[in-house]
Design a protein around this motif. Structure first.
Motif, PDB file in Angstrom:
ATOM      1  N   PHE A 207       0.834  -1.205   0.000  1.00 49.11           N
ATOM      2  CA  PHE A 207       0.000   0.000   0.000  1.00 49.11           C
ATOM      3  C   PHE A 207       0.866   1.251   0.000  1.00 49.11           C
ATOM      4  N   TYR A 208       0.469   2.212  -0.825  1.00 51.57           N
ATOM      5  CA  TYR A 208       1.073   3.537  -0.772  1.00 51.57           C
ATOM      6  C   TYR A 208       0.462   4.350   0.372  1.00 51.57           C
ATOM      7  N   LYS A 209      -0.835   4.187   0.586  1.00 56.68           N
ATOM      8  CA  LYS A 209      -1.545   4.942   1.617  1.00 56.68           C
ATOM      9  C   LYS A 209      -1.988   4.003   2.733  1.00 56.68           C
TER      10      LYS A 209
ATOM     11  N   ASN B  32     -10.851  10.309   3.579  1.00 51.26           N
ATOM     12  CA  ASN B  32     -10.686  10.989   2.295  1.00 51.26           C
ATOM     13  C   ASN B  32     -11.771  12.058   2.140  1.00 51.26           C
TER      14      ASN B  32
ATOM     15  N   ARG C 280       0.574  -1.998  -5.449  1.00 50.34           N
ATOM     16  CA  ARG C 280       0.187  -0.897  -4.566  1.00 50.34           C
ATOM     17  C   ARG C 280      -0.739   0.081  -5.296  1.00 50.34           C
TER      18      ARG C 280
ATOM     19  N   HIS D  38      -4.223  -1.540  -5.542  1.00 53.46           N
ATOM     20  CA  HIS D  38      -4.966  -1.417  -4.283  1.00 53.46           C
ATOM     21  C   HIS D  38      -5.471   0.009  -4.080  1.00 53.46           C
ATOM     22  N   GLU D  39      -4.670   0.982  -4.507  1.00 54.21           N
ATOM     23  CA  GLU D  39      -5.113   2.371  -4.385  1.00 54.21           C
ATOM     24  C   GLU D  39      -6.308   2.638  -5.289  1.00 54.21           C
ATOM     25  N   GLN D  40      -6.329   2.044  -6.462  1.00 56.45           N
ATOM     26  CA  GLN D  40      -7.471   2.199  -7.356  1.00 56.45           C
ATOM     27  C   GLN D  40      -8.718   1.541  -6.763  1.00 56.45           C
TER      28      GLN D  40
ATOM     29  N   GLY E  93      -9.616   3.709  -3.517  1.00 58.05           N
ATOM     30  CA  GLY E  93      -9.550   5.166  -3.562  1.00 58.05           C
ATOM     31  C   GLY E  93     -10.858   5.906  -3.737  1.00 58.05           C
TER      32      GLY E  93
END
Length: 612
Positions: free
Chosen positions: A381-383, A457, A583, A586-588, A591
């Motif tokens: 994960f980036y976030k 978010n 990553r 997963h963000e897509q 998000g």
């Protein structure tokens, strides 16, 4: 997760009310629509502004209609609005508000929206159309007259709110919570009124669900005042509450609980036991209820976001059960057993090495798993959420009726942590084998990541931050379990078995839920199927089956959602080849909040196309 205002409340996010005048939206929209638009980007921003304004008005109406949901967002709940729970007037306001939102949406040009807001448009439109269908009088005649069940009913959710979710920072918070406790008797009495309407129309719940509700209320009333979740805030005051105010607050809480709240619970209990239980239906499946077969198909779509035939779902489940059993055969041998799967299931249930010896063993085991997962998260994960995650056992008054684990979301601002609850009731029925997969599902990176990242978010409209469909929410959590393979958590054959056993549970749900609600299976038949095809204990199997009986269709969403996310990942890996970034994938997926599966698939397809 979430509160049950009525039987359909855990199924869809009921929004909108007539509390916000439509004139405000009508006046604002033309102003935005006629603003100068020199470029396509300006056009998109302007149309985006119109849409977000629509969402803002809808969110305000939502707060008027679902005040208890505000607590989960870290906001105050108006007791006067809570007092309208389980009333026809509230149903009418909800229906009028949904129509208002759909009418306003029809004036938005989707083609002029930015890609992000096109997703919002599609989600919002789909949600509102579903709500409109579920708020029709013929559907409410089947749902609103069954306002409580033993799985997540307000009679058990509200004590949990008082003990674990309401803020108690100062004297004002204590008095606000006391005001909420004072309206609960009215709300419970209104629930009885709704149940009586069902008695008159012949739409009643099962005897099983009714008996379980009675047992829950008995357990709550059996607690001494000092042990009651309603009194829990009094046991430890924060420093901000003046010493001089504490005795009066303690007396006020004790008086409200003993003379208002508990009597209302006794009235509810006596009605259920003396009037409702004798008339409740003996068959557990909803298809045995008047209008139940058609309602079941509607509920399948509500939970999965797909129109699925119960018979097709049943066959899919049988196929998944067979596939997982083949993998179990291999792991069984690695665990040193040469007998049949059914024999090994019995070994698992009785051999002490597969079961915790103490509550402390469970606590230490989950803490170790959490540390292991935390070290792996940057590779996936980036976030990550700002909200902390805590690990706790279920409170004593709840544990007997709960599954092996669950997640309670934190507040949107991160001030209240998310909580992964595990079940330490009846230790011989708990398994050490399923600990890793349970944590991945309920904690990180399952529910905690998905829910926290969405509500943190602030660029998303409220319904994407705080709402969502079951197939995405539970599908993501089940998908998160599969990450344990590459994390190395399943190199231990004990934990490898555990994840297969949990995956088997979700596959069996496809079979059992449709078996109960579409094919006339009995409670005992469903329990025996689960015992024959997995290593779960009878206590867990019973709790699971009784949950499906109380919540038709919800259990189907796990496997349907997970299979969709897994298929989309394979599609992205194949199309992007070396450009694929897990990553980023997963963000897509995470998000935009919990998307309906068709909207998620369209989003991933666009991402694949642009990533090439």
């Amino acid at each position: 997760m979430g509160l049950n205002r009525a039987q359909i409340a855990p199924l869809i996010a009921l929004l909108a009310s007539s509390a916000i005048a439509p004139s405000a939206l009508a006046q604002e929209a033309p102003r935005l629509a006629t603003a100068p638009m020199a470029t396509a980007s300006v056009t998109a921003r302007s149309e985006d502004q119109k849409l977000m304004l629509l969402f803002a008005h809808d969110a305000k109406r939502d707060r008027q209609l679902n005040p208890l949901q505000a607590i989960y967002r870290g906001e105050a709940a108006d007791p006067a609005l809570v007092a309208q729970t389980f009333t026809d007037a509230l149903d009418r306001r909800e229906l009028a508000a949904v129509r208002l939102s759909l009418s306003a949406l029809s004036r938005i040009d989707r083609r002029r929206l930015s890609p992000e807001r096109q997703i919002s448009f599609d989600v919002f439109q789909g949600d509102k159309r579903t709500e409109l269908e579920m708020l029709q009088p013929d559907v409410l005649a089947l749902t609103s007259v069954r306002p409580l069940t033993h799985f997540g009913g307000l009679h058990v959710e509200f004590p949990s709110l008082v003990a674990g979710a309401l803020p108690f920072r100062n004297e004002a918070d204590y008095r606000a919570a006391l005001a909420l406790e004072k309206v609960m008797p009215k709300v419970l009495d209104q629930a009885v009124t709704k149940f009586r309407e069902g008695l008159s129309s012949g739409v009643v719940d099962s005897r099983l669900t009714t008996s379980n509700m009675i047992a829950q209320i008995d357990a709550l009333l059996a607690q001494k005042l000092e042990d009651s979740p309603f009194y829990a805030p009094i046991l430890e005051f924060p420093k901000a509450v003046p010493e001089s105010a504490r005795p009066q607050l303690a007396r006020a809480y004790a008086d409200t609980i003993l003379n208002e709240v508990y009597p209302a619970y006794r009235r509810l209990r006596n009605f259920l036991a003396n009037e409702y239980l004798p008339a409740a239906r003996t068959q557990p499946g909803i298809s045995a209820m008047k209008g139940g077969a058609g309602l079941y198909r509607k509920l399948i779509k509500v939970h999965t976001s797909l129109s699925l035939d119960p018979e097709e779902v049943h066959r899919l489940g049988l196929g998944e059960v067979a596939r997982i059993q083949r993998e179990m055969e291999d792991v069984k041998v690695r665990l040193g057993n040469s007998g049949s799967l059914r024999q090994f299931f019995d070994v698992l249930r009785t051999d002490p090495r597969y079961h915790p010896k103490s509550r402390e063993e469970l606590a230490k085991g989950f803490a170790l798993i959490a540390r292991t997962v935390d070290a792996q998260i940057p590779h996936y994960f980036y976030k990550v959420p700002r909200t902390r995650l805590e690990i706790q056992p279920y409170p004593a008054y709840r544990e007997k009726y709960e599954a092996g684990g669950s997640y309670n979301q934190g507040s949107a601002d991160g001030s209240r942590p998310g909580v992964f609850f595990y079940n330490a009731y009846d230790l011989p029925s708990r398994f050490l084998t399923g600990m890793a997969t349970l944590y991945l599902h309920e904690g990180a990176p399952g529910h905690h990541f998905q829910i926290s990242l969405a509500q943190e978010n602030t660029s998303l409209p409220d319904f994407q931050r705080f709402g969502g469909n079951t197939a995405f929410v539970e599908g993501w959590a089940l998908y998160a379990e599969t990450l344990g393979y590459s994390m190395g958590l399943y190199k231990d054959p004990m934990q490898h078995w555990g994840t297969l056993d949990d995956e088997m549970l979700r596959a069996m749900r496809l079979v059992v839920d449709t078996g109960i609600h579409a094919k006339g299976w009995s409670r005992e038949q469903a329990i025996e199927y689960m015992l024959a095809n997995s290593g779960m204990g009878r206590t867990d199997a019973t709790a699971e089956v009784e949950r499906y009986i109380a919540w038709p269709g919800q259990a189907l969403a796990y496997k349907v959602g997970a299979l969709t996310i897994q298929r989309l990942r394979r599609k992205a890996e194949a199309d992007l080849g070396p450009k694929f970034d897990l990553r980023a994938f997963h963000e897509q997926v995470l998000g935009s909040g919990a998307l309906p599966l068709p909207v998620l698939e369209a989003k991933i397809d666009r991402w694949i196309a642009t990533s090439r």
